[in-house]
Motif scaffolding. Structure first.
Motif, short mmCIF file in Angstrom:
data_model
loop_
_atom_site.label_atom_id
_atom_site.label_comp_id
_atom_site.label_asym_id
_atom_site.label_seq_id
_atom_site.Cartn_x
_atom_site.Cartn_y
_atom_site.Cartn_z
N PHE A 1 0.85 -1.20 0.00
CA PHE A 1 0.00 0.00 0.00
C PHE A 1 0.88 1.25 0.00
CE2 PHE A 1 -1.85 3.44 2.61
CZ PHE A 1 -2.97 3.74 1.84
N TYR A 2 0.46 2.25 -0.78
CA TYR A 2 1.12 3.55 -0.76
C TYR A 2 0.09 4.65 -0.89
CZ TYR A 2 3.70 7.63 -2.51
OH TYR A 2 4.19 8.90 -2.70
N ALA A 3 0.04 5.53 0.11
CA ALA A 3 -0.85 6.69 0.07
C ALA A 3 -0.12 7.81 -0.68
CB ALA A 3 -1.21 7.13 1.48
N LYS A 4 -0.62 8.15 -1.83
CA LYS A 4 0.07 9.16 -2.65
C LYS A 4 -0.21 10.58 -2.19
CE LYS A 4 0.16 6.15 -6.71
NZ LYS A 4 -0.24 5.97 -8.13
N THR A 5 -1.22 10.73 -1.33
CA THR A 5 -1.53 12.05 -0.78
C THR A 5 -1.83 11.89 0.71
OG1 THR A 5 -3.92 11.85 -1.16
CG2 THR A 5 -2.58 12.74 -2.98
N VAL B 1 0.78 4.83 5.98
CA VAL B 1 1.22 5.59 4.81
C VAL B 1 1.78 4.68 3.73
CG1 VAL B 1 2.81 7.39 4.00
CG2 VAL B 1 1.74 7.60 6.26
N PHE B 2 2.55 3.67 4.14
CA PHE B 2 3.24 2.85 3.14
C PHE B 2 3.57 1.48 3.73
CE2 PHE B 2 6.88 1.14 0.90
CZ PHE B 2 6.71 1.52 -0.41
N THR B 3 3.36 0.46 2.94
CA THR B 3 3.88 -0.87 3.28
C THR B 3 4.18 -1.63 2.01
OG1 THR B 3 3.45 -2.95 4.44
CG2 THR B 3 1.55 -1.87 3.45
N ILE B 4 5.25 -2.39 2.05
CA ILE B 4 5.56 -3.27 0.93
C ILE B 4 4.73 -4.55 1.06
CG2 ILE B 4 7.86 -2.37 0.51
CD1 ILE B 4 8.95 -4.65 2.23
N PRO B 5 4.67 -5.37 0.02
CA PRO B 5 3.94 -6.64 0.12
C PRO B 5 4.51 -7.53 1.21
CG PRO B 5 4.40 -6.11 -2.17
CD PRO B 5 5.17 -5.12 -1.35
N LYS B 6 3.64 -8.36 1.76
CA LYS B 6 4.05 -9.29 2.81
C LYS B 6 5.19 -10.19 2.34
CE LYS B 6 2.20 -13.23 5.40
NZ LYS B 6 1.03 -14.14 5.54
N ASP C 1 11.89 -5.72 6.68
CA ASP C 1 10.89 -5.64 7.75
C ASP C 1 10.63 -4.19 8.16
OD1 ASP C 1 9.20 -6.21 9.82
OD2 ASP C 1 10.48 -7.72 10.74
N TYR C 2 9.79 -3.49 7.39
CA TYR C 2 9.44 -2.11 7.76
C TYR C 2 8.07 -1.74 7.25
CZ TYR C 2 9.92 0.00 3.10
OH TYR C 2 9.73 0.37 1.79
N SER C 3 7.46 -0.77 7.91
CA SER C 3 6.23 -0.13 7.45
C SER C 3 6.30 1.33 7.87
CB SER C 3 4.99 -0.82 8.02
OG SER C 3 5.05 -0.90 9.43
N VAL C 4 5.45 2.16 7.26
CA VAL C 4 5.54 3.60 7.45
C VAL C 4 4.19 4.17 7.88
CG1 VAL C 4 6.25 5.79 6.42
CG2 VAL C 4 7.27 3.66 5.60
N PHE C 5 4.22 4.94 8.94
CA PHE C 5 3.01 5.59 9.47
C PHE C 5 3.27 7.09 9.61
CE2 PHE C 5 2.62 1.21 10.56
CZ PHE C 5 1.26 0.93 10.64
#
Length: 704
Positions: free
Chosen positions: A104-108, A195-200, A220-224
């Motif tokens: 998932f990536y939130a572009k805005t 805000v952003f996560t790569i595929p599992k 192993d990361y995700s973005v908030f």
């Protein structure tokens, strides 16, 4: 306590410190430890750790009460591990929009996804309140009573803090087995958005096959992002009108990498360690906690995984539950292996002989610390603890039916008439989107059979007799009947708690029997736990007193801690581990996905990781794309997502795991083998850039 206070004051002024071991509190970091950090390559002033406006502590966060994270931009962007953001990612996923599977990536800003029951906490201040609590009489009451005592003191001190600033909260926790107490003030932000996560496939690459193992290639990361009140920049409940938090300090991100021997530091929120634990306590941990936990979870997970692999909708519902269960299933197995391979129980017993000799020579804690008493107490508790763990692992948070059966007897909100008892009822909210009937039925039937086989007869709840008498010992038939007939599983049913029909319900009766057995065990524990805790506290005090010429750090308790050391690998039976992995190594594993589904990755990931040129993300010295790396920093659960800094205080990675060869780390730090596994920040940014095309985030972070 005056002697003890002197001991702890003295230990902060000693001249030697172990560079690779220790979970140090920042506000009273020993000068000797800081000087050692400088000798190894840390170049920032002392104040930039805790005191100054630009202190590193100001960009490190407690992530939702179970992980750590770091602010990496002036607009409140937070990095943590993928497995720390796992439930948020899962909760937003559907079969049609599977962010677990596809990323998932939130572009805005408008596309950033809010999350219930998530938060970040900034530590504002910490102080020693031991003397204050001593004067209030904390040492005159039993350990099991002290939590209530601390709660009352917390309430008073919190009120004083909130009168000055309503956005703050305060908590008091014991350190050094209750020989010291610190009060910590926090500011919580509860509007936290994905805000952003790569595929599992990449965020959990290798799955349970590689969990706790080295070499690793997991990204192993995700973005908030933290959101705040637009007027005050302070905490606020979720609102569409909230704006990105304007951070006072954030971690600068470095693309310069590292080399073997470089200074490395983690700051985060390690959850729990027990390194002062006695030899008797370690035996209990091995035989009565780890062993039953691993046994029951292994049985449960086999059923879960089979159902999850057969149905994508089921997988989405259970991804988080399976990950949580399997993590400490494997940890328990690995810890027991390390306890035995290192002869840890005997090591501890030998050390305790030294303390006995010291006690005989000095008279310190004479009449209090009693090793023979400690042994007899643990011997008495061993069977009770083993059966308690079997019971908890079988019935508590293991399946929906057992959960409801316990909840109906334990604190659910009572609705209906306050005057007419017969009209009072409880009801369960519809949470059918979080469980699967076929999976839960099979899991519960298997667990019931396993509990009968593993537990001692005295600890079987009464309803097992019903299974024998009325169902011929057929666990599947019993579970099917419960699901079909019990009010607990009827959608929208009002369960009238004061009618005769209440206790005639098979599911309600089952929950009562389990609760009764748990309560009986709690009574048995009460007779012995206080005595054991006091003995363990005295043992810690004696160890610190005997080793006054050495620094000591308190066991982890999910408060902010610093660990420092160096980048580097380890040697295992003459075979060097290496200290980083490369893109080539993950491609080799990806090619084996037909043999192991946990090495599957999408074609685009094969392409990206097989690139000939990684541009600015390649290591300047080796020319390779480095994925994960090792340091000898101290790590445990809760450290997941902890920022890993170089000597300039620049972010070089995120801690996400320990290594299999030292999984006894929660109770013993093996200086030769213990390593912290981190994901290289260049790997993080590479996938954010080349897979996610997240230009706005790359620019916001300003990596250099």
């Amino acid at each position: 306590m005056k002697k003890t206070s002197f001991i702890f004051a003295a230990m902060l002024t000693v001249a030697s410190a172990h560079a690779d071991e220790g979970m140090w509190t920042l506000y009273d970091l020993p000068q000797a430890a800081f000087e050692q950090m400088q000798a190894e390559g840390f170049v920032l002033p002392y104040a930039d750790l805790y005191q100054s406006d630009n202190a590193i502590k100001n960009c490190v966060v407690n992530f939702s009460g179970y992980c750590s994270g770091v602010v990496v931009s002036p607009d409140g962007l937070v990095f943590t591990n993928h497995h720390c953001g796992f439930e948020a990612i899962r909760s937003h996923s559907t079969v049609e929009h599977d962010y677990m599977l596809n990323g998932f990536y939130a572009k805005t800003y408008e596309e950033e996804l809010p999350n219930e029951n998530m938060f970040v906490s900034f530590m504002i201040e910490q102080k020693d309140v031991t003397d204050y609590l001593d004067k209030k009489g904390i040492n005159k009451i039993l350990p099991t009573q002290q939590r209530h005592f601390l709660d009352s003191i917390e309430n008073v001190m919190s009120k004083e803090v909130k009168e000055k600033d309503s956005t703050l909260r305060l908590e008091i926790k014991p350190y050094f087995e209750g020989n010291k107490y610190y009060a910590t003030t926090y500011r919580d932000f509860t509007d936290l958005r994905l805000v952003f996560t790569i595929p599992k496939s990449m965020g959990k690459f290798g799955g349970e096959t590689d969990n706790w193992m080295w070499p690793r290639q997991t990204c192993d990361y995700s973005v908030f992002r933290i959101y705040a009140d637009p007027k005050t920049n302070g905490p606020a409940k979720y609102s569409k009108d909230n704006v990105p938090y304007k951070a006072k300090h954030w971690a600068p991100v470095s693309l310069n990498g590292y080399k073997e021997g470089d200074f490395a530091m983690t700051i985060g929120y390690p959850g729990s360690t027990n390194r002062y634990l006695s030899s008797y306590g370690i035996r209990e941990r091995r035989d009565a906690q780890n062993a039953p936990r691993a046994q029951v979870r292994g049985v449960k997970q086999e059923v879960m995984l089979r159902h999850m692999r057969a149905d994508e909708a089921v997988r989405i519902k259970y991804d988080t539950k399976y990950a949580q269960s399997s993590n400490y299933w494997k940890n328990s197995i690995g810890m027991n292996k390390c306890i035995d391979s290192t002869g840890l129980i005997q090591q501890k017993a030998d050390f305790e002989k030294r303390i006995r000799k010291y006690q005989d020579e000095t008279g310190f804690l004479k009449g209090k610390l009693d090793f023979d008493l400690m042994k007899s107490l643990y011997d008495k508790r061993l069977v009770l603890m083993r059966n308690y763990m079997l019971l908890r692992e079988t019935f508590v948070r293991s399946n929906e039916l057992a959960d409801r059966a316990l909840k109906v007897h334990n604190g659910m909100e009572v609705k209906g008439s306050k005057e007419k008892l017969s009209k009072q009822y409880v009801e369960f909210e519809d949470n059918s989107d979080t469980w699967d009937e076929a999976l839960d039925k099979e899991v519960y039937a298997v667990l019931l059979k396993n509990f009968r086989e593993q537990a001692d007869a005295d600890y079987l709840p009464e309803f097992f007799n019903t299974i024998d008498r009325s169902f011929g010992g057929d666990y599947n038939k019993y579970v099917e009947t419960l699901w079909k007939n019990s009010m607990l599983m009827k959608k929208g049913a009002k369960i009238f708690i004061n009618k005769k029909s209440f206790m005639k319900d098979l599911g309600v009766k089952m929950g009562f029997d389990i609760t009764e057995k748990i309560n009986d065990m709690m009574v048995a524990f009460q007779d012995i736990n206080d005595s054991i805790q006091l003995q363990e506290r005295y043992l810690c005090d004696a160890k610190v007193r005997m080793e006054m010429d050495q620094p000591h750090y308190s066991d982890a308790n999910f408060t902010m801690r610093l660990s420092y050391g160096q980048v580097g690998g380890y040697d295992l039976a003459g075979k060097p581990s290496g200290y980083y992995t490369t893109a080539e190594s993950i491609v080799e594993k990806m090619k084996k996905s037909d043999q192991n589904f946990e090495y599957f990755a999408e074609p685009v990931m094969h392409e990206l990781m097989g690139a000939k040129d990684f541009g600015k993300y390649a290591d300047k010295e080796t020319g390779t794309m480095q994925l994960c790396f090792l340091t000898n920093n101290d790590i445990t659960g809760g450290n997941s997502g902890s920022p890993m800094f170089n000597g300039k205080g620049e972010l070089i990675g995120l801690a996400f795991d320990g290594n299999w060869d030292s999984l006894s780390g929660d109770i013993f730090f093996d200086k030769k083998l213990a390593r912290c596994i981190g994901v290289d920040i260049r790997y993080v940014l590479y996938l954010m850039d080349k897979w996610g095309h997240a230009d706005r985030l790359i620019n916001e972070i300003g990596a250099r």
